[in-house]
Design a protein around this motif. Structure first.
Motif, PDB file in Angstrom:
ATOM      1  N   UNK A   5       0.857  -1.206   0.000  1.00  0.00           N
ATOM      2  CA  UNK A   5       0.000   0.000   0.000  1.00  0.00           C
ATOM      3  C   UNK A   5       0.883   1.241   0.000  1.00  0.00           C
ATOM      4  N   UNK A   6       0.481   2.224  -0.806  1.00  0.00           N
ATOM      5  CA  UNK A   6       1.098   3.557  -0.731  1.00  0.00           C
ATOM      6  C   UNK A   6      -0.007   4.503  -0.270  1.00  0.00           C
ATOM      7  N   UNK A   7       0.223   5.241   0.807  1.00  0.00           N
ATOM      8  CA  UNK A   7      -0.775   6.223   1.228  1.00  0.00           C
ATOM      9  C   UNK A   7      -0.282   7.621   0.853  1.00  0.00           C
ATOM     10  N   UNK A   8      -1.208   8.427   0.341  1.00  0.00           N
ATOM     11  CA  UNK A   8      -0.868   9.814  -0.010  1.00  0.00           C
ATOM     12  C   UNK A   8      -1.904  10.723   0.655  1.00  0.00           C
ATOM     13  N   UNK A   9      -1.492  11.334   1.755  1.00  0.00           N
ATOM     14  CA  UNK A   9      -2.384  12.227   2.493  1.00  0.00           C
ATOM     15  C   UNK A   9      -1.963  13.668   2.280  1.00  0.00           C
ATOM     16  N   UNK A  10      -2.889  14.582   2.561  1.00  0.00           N
ATOM     17  CA  UNK A  10      -2.544  15.997   2.461  1.00  0.00           C
ATOM     18  C   UNK A  10      -3.782  16.849   2.305  1.00  0.00           C
ATOM     19  N   UNK A  11      -3.590  18.170   2.327  1.00  0.00           N
ATOM     20  CA  UNK A  11      -4.737  19.070   2.224  1.00  0.00           C
ATOM     21  C   UNK A  11      -5.328  19.097   0.816  1.00  0.00           C
ATOM     22  N   UNK A  12      -6.514  19.643   0.732  1.00  0.00           N
ATOM     23  CA  UNK A  12      -7.195  19.689  -0.560  1.00  0.00           C
ATOM     24  C   UNK A  12      -6.428  20.584  -1.541  1.00  0.00           C
ATOM     25  N   UNK A  13      -6.292  20.105  -2.776  1.00  0.00           N
ATOM     26  CA  UNK A  13      -5.654  20.906  -3.817  1.00  0.00           C
ATOM     27  C   UNK A  13      -4.151  20.726  -3.928  1.00  0.00           C
ATOM     28  N   UNK A  14      -3.573  19.780  -3.168  1.00  0.00           N
ATOM     29  CA  UNK A  14      -2.118  19.580  -3.230  1.00  0.00           C
ATOM     30  C   UNK A  14      -1.713  18.719  -4.429  1.00  0.00           C
ATOM     31  N   UNK A  15      -2.711  18.140  -5.109  1.00  0.00           N
ATOM     32  CA  UNK A  15      -2.418  17.311  -6.284  1.00  0.00           C
ATOM     33  C   UNK A  15      -2.467  15.820  -5.990  1.00  0.00           C
ATOM     34  N   UNK A  16      -3.041  15.442  -4.812  1.00  0.00           N
ATOM     35  CA  UNK A  16      -3.057  14.032  -4.402  1.00  0.00           C
ATOM     36  C   UNK A  16      -3.743  13.135  -5.423  1.00  0.00           C
ATOM     37  N   UNK A  17      -4.903  13.609  -5.934  1.00  0.00           N
ATOM     38  CA  UNK A  17      -5.691  12.781  -6.851  1.00  0.00           C
ATOM     39  C   UNK A  17      -4.927  12.446  -8.124  1.00  0.00           C
ATOM     40  N   UNK A  18      -4.391  13.484  -8.769  1.00  0.00           N
ATOM     41  CA  UNK A  18      -3.662  13.287 -10.035  1.00  0.00           C
ATOM     42  C   UNK A  18      -2.451  12.389  -9.817  1.00  0.00           C
ATOM     43  N   UNK A  19      -1.712  12.681  -8.738  1.00  0.00           N
ATOM     44  CA  UNK A  19      -0.488  11.914  -8.461  1.00  0.00           C
ATOM     45  C   UNK A  19      -0.839  10.462  -8.124  1.00  0.00           C
ATOM     46  N   UNK A  20      -1.845  10.272  -7.263  1.00  0.00           N
ATOM     47  CA  UNK A  20      -2.203   8.909  -6.844  1.00  0.00           C
ATOM     48  C   UNK A  20      -2.671   8.073  -8.025  1.00  0.00           C
ATOM     49  N   UNK A  21      -3.507   8.674  -8.870  1.00  0.00           N
ATOM     50  CA  UNK A  21      -4.007   7.920 -10.047  1.00  0.00           C
ATOM     51  C   UNK A  21      -2.858   7.518 -10.954  1.00  0.00           C
ATOM     52  N   UNK A  22      -1.920   8.463 -11.176  1.00  0.00           N
ATOM     53  CA  UNK A  22      -0.795   8.176 -12.072  1.00  0.00           C
ATOM     54  C   UNK A  22       0.102   7.079 -11.492  1.00  0.00           C
ATOM     55  N   UNK A  23       0.350   7.146 -10.181  1.00  0.00           N
ATOM     56  CA  UNK A  23       1.206   6.128  -9.544  1.00  0.00           C
ATOM     57  C   UNK A  23       0.508   4.761  -9.604  1.00  0.00           C
ATOM     58  N   UNK A  24      -0.805   4.747  -9.302  1.00  0.00           N
ATOM     59  CA  UNK A  24      -1.560   3.477  -9.357  1.00  0.00           C
ATOM     60  C   UNK A  24      -1.505   2.890 -10.766  1.00  0.00           C
ATOM     61  N   UNK A  25      -1.620   3.762 -11.762  1.00  0.00           N
ATOM     62  CA  UNK A  25      -1.602   3.292 -13.147  1.00  0.00           C
ATOM     63  C   UNK A  25      -0.229   2.701 -13.499  1.00  0.00           C
ATOM     64  N   UNK A  26       0.829   3.425 -13.115  1.00  0.00           N
ATOM     65  CA  UNK A  26       2.183   2.934 -13.429  1.00  0.00           C
ATOM     66  C   UNK A  26       2.459   1.583 -12.783  1.00  0.00           C
ATOM     67  N   UNK A  27       1.936   1.403 -11.565  1.00  0.00           N
ATOM     68  CA  UNK A  27       2.209   0.150 -10.849  1.00  0.00           C
ATOM     69  C   UNK A  27       1.185  -0.938 -11.167  1.00  0.00           C
ATOM     70  N   UNK A  28       0.062  -0.545 -11.811  1.00  0.00           N
ATOM     71  CA  UNK A  28      -1.015  -1.512 -12.086  1.00  0.00           C
ATOM     72  C   UNK A  28      -1.767  -1.891 -10.816  1.00  0.00           C
TER      73      UNK A  28
END
Ligand code: DC
Length: 217
Positions: A5-28
């Motif tokens: 599991x990789x957890x990515x926490x942080x305040x709203x608007x820090x880019x968590x969604x875009x980054x998390x989706x891209x990392x999930x995609x790269x790792x499958x």
């Protein structure tokens, strides 16, 4: 079996969604956008004009809501058979979600719904308390942040691009109010896990943040 599991926490608007989706995609791996679970509950509450102080009603709504996530290039969220994807990003839904999220009883109901996302071959989970409460066992924890001004400017730009009228100082105020509520609540406040790596994205491109997270895995 230990599911990574990789957890990515942080305040709203820090880019968590875009980054998390891209990392999930790269790792499958699977992807959990935990904020959208709180946002879906906010939509339930708004649609039935629920009193946001009525914890019992909010707990019932949280228990009964049927949520389906379809994640491909973008995320589609179906609530009780209806596609609510386009309603999720609004400020009204975000601030209602933030208010509802302060109730421990509501969080307790939503906890299992989030844990259910942990499936093989791995999970990237984004939110406020992924590393501190929901997936404490995660080997890789990131706290992704950026200054309130930078986050407000990004949001302002996004809205302008969509042709939506927006006011930068109002957006900054909304972001600061939400940060304060999310950070100061008693249960599962927005805080970096002790074993998290903090990444400040204020002066980084999305690609640089993705590379920084991938380097930690
Ligand atoms: O990440 P977001 O902006 O979509 O989240 C909306 C609100 O939901 C956020 O202001 C607080 C709440 N939330 C939470 O309390 N815990 C999470 N893990 C995710 C979101």
């Amino acid at each position: 079996m230990n599911i990574p599991i990789i957890t990515i926490d942080g305040p709203s608007g820090a880019g968590k969604g875009t980054v998390s989706r891209a990392v999930a995609k790269q790792l499958g791996w699977h992807y959990l956008d935990s904020g959208s679970i709180y946002r879906a509950l906010a939509i339930c509450a708004l649609d039935c004009s629920a009193d946001l102080d009525n914890i019992k009603l909010l707990v019932t709504l949280a228990t009964d809501m049927r949520l389906v996530f379809q994640c491909d290039d973008s995320l589609v969220v179906i609530l009780d058979g209806v596609d609510i994807t386009e309603r999720l990003p609004t400020e009204e839904v975000g601030s209602t979600a933030s208010k509802i999220a302060a109730y421990p009883d509501v969080r307790a109901v939503l906890l299992q719904k989030q844990k259910d996302f942990c499936q093989s071959p791995g999970l990237v989970a984004d939110g406020r308390d992924m590393g501190t409460v929901v997936f404490t066992q995660a080997k890789t924890k990131v706290f992704l942040t950026a200054s309130a001004m930078e986050r407000a400017e990004r949001r302002f730009k996004q809205l302008k691009e969509k042709g939506i009228d927006a006011n930068l100082s109002q957006i900054t105020k909304d972001i600061e109010a939400r940060d304060k509520r999310d950070s100061e609540r008693k249960t599962a406040p927005l805080i970096a896990a002790e074993d998290a790596t903090t990444i400040d994205s204020s002066n980084l491109s999305i690609e640089e943040v993705i590379a920084a997270v991938m380097a930690l895995t």
